[in-house]
Design an enzyme around this catalytic site. Sequence first.
Site, PDB file in Angstrom:
ATOM      1  N   SER A 143      -0.600  -3.916  -2.746  1.00  0.00           N
ATOM      2  CA  SER A 143      -1.436  -2.711  -2.801  1.00  0.00           C
ATOM      3  C   SER A 143      -1.107  -1.991  -4.093  1.00  0.00           C
ATOM      4  O   SER A 143      -0.009  -2.168  -4.645  1.00  0.00           O
ATOM      5  CB  SER A 143      -1.096  -1.795  -1.623  1.00  0.00           C
ATOM      6  OG  SER A 143      -1.627  -0.497  -1.843  1.00  0.00           O
ATOM      7  N   TYR A 156       4.599   2.312   4.711  1.00  0.00           N
ATOM      8  CA  TYR A 156       3.648   1.399   4.056  1.00  0.00           C
ATOM      9  C   TYR A 156       4.040   1.197   2.589  1.00  0.00           C
ATOM     10  O   TYR A 156       4.130   0.069   2.097  1.00  0.00           O
ATOM     11  CB  TYR A 156       2.242   2.005   4.163  1.00  0.00           C
ATOM     12  CG  TYR A 156       1.122   1.168   3.552  1.00  0.00           C
ATOM     13  CD1 TYR A 156       0.641   0.047   4.207  1.00  0.00           C
ATOM     14  CD2 TYR A 156       0.533   1.536   2.341  1.00  0.00           C
ATOM     15  CE1 TYR A 156      -0.399  -0.705   3.670  1.00  0.00           C
ATOM     16  CE2 TYR A 156      -0.505   0.800   1.796  1.00  0.00           C
ATOM     17  CZ  TYR A 156      -0.966  -0.322   2.466  1.00  0.00           C
ATOM     18  OH  TYR A 156      -1.995  -1.057   1.922  1.00  0.00           O
TER      19      TYR A 156
HETATM   20  C1  BGC Z   1      -4.564   1.446   1.462  1.00  0.00           C
HETATM   21  C2  BGC Z   1      -5.816   2.263   1.666  1.00  0.00           C
HETATM   22  C3  BGC Z   1      -5.998   3.212   0.497  1.00  0.00           C
HETATM   23  C4  BGC Z   1      -5.930   2.468  -0.812  1.00  0.00           C
HETATM   24  C5  BGC Z   1      -6.035   3.384  -2.025  1.00  0.00           C
HETATM   25  C6  BGC Z   1      -4.580   0.778   0.127  1.00  0.00           C
HETATM   26  O1  BGC Z   1      -3.407   0.087  -0.054  1.00  0.00           O
HETATM   27  O2  BGC Z   1      -4.471   0.460   2.482  1.00  0.00           O
HETATM   28  O3  BGC Z   1      -5.711   2.973   2.874  1.00  0.00           O
HETATM   29  O4  BGC Z   1      -7.243   3.863   0.598  1.00  0.00           O
HETATM   30  O5  BGC Z   1      -4.721   1.762  -0.883  1.00  0.00           O
HETATM   31  O6  BGC Z   1      -5.141   4.441  -1.949  1.00  0.00           O
END
Ligand code: BGC
Length: 255
Positions: A143, A156
């Site tokens: 991410s 997360y």
């Molecule tokens: C998350 C999303 C978020 C995006 C941008 C991703 O890793 O799962 O919930 O909107 O990042 O911030």
Amino acid sequence: MRLENMVALVTGSSRSIGRSIATQFAAEGADIAINYSRDEAGAKEALAEIQQLGRRAIVIKADMADVAAVRKMVDQVVSEFGKLDILVNNAGIEKKAMCWDVTEEDYDAVVDVNLKGLFFATQAVVRHLRDTKRKGKIINISSVHEDLAFPGFAPYCASKGGVRMLARNLAVELGELGITINNIAPGAIETPINKNLLANKQLLAALMKQIPLRRLGQGSDVAAVATFLASKDADYVTGSTYFVDGGLTVHYEEQ
Ligand code: BGC
């Protein structure tokens, strides 16, 4: 076709980013193991899509938080297809809470799927490749939050930061086996993981201002980079993160 005769396992491929990757890999000639934990209907749809593309596919139910199930899944892929060339660690979850409210249960759920499951899936595939003396490719869907703070999502971010360092560390360990490992860091992609955001017009408008390309990403945007990383074109690429975020990470504006 860039992935002819390859076998790929894509975790969390019953929908959204994982499913786009699974179908795009199939369109490039790969046979696919689809993994899901809850969405059986989506997994069956993905199976039908891949079969329509003329490729072989199987569906395996396994919760990525369950290491025994993860190992069994990798064994099953190898016994069904005779080998496994590409692992896409895509399955991921997030739970919103400020750090002072995070429960142990939610912390474990997030870290177990996003980091522990990913590690042991990788380990199982690496052992298979090492024992059969074959090269392979590991792709982690991390991410933008492997780098970028995300208030309200500390576990997360910790899990994705962990995935960032895992890719660096394993790139070094796996080099001598001819196995590459890279991350893709998606930004705001239109998927069920951010359904709350997508349903909130104000939040969405604020987010859009942060994205230089002024649109949400699609699963296919991520799948395109995954296909490159899985292909021979990326044979000399390892230990890197590819951002697929419309410029979100590098954006800064004085208000
Ligand atoms: C998350 C999303 C978020 C995006 C941008 C991703 O890793 O799962 O919930 O909107 O990042 O911030």
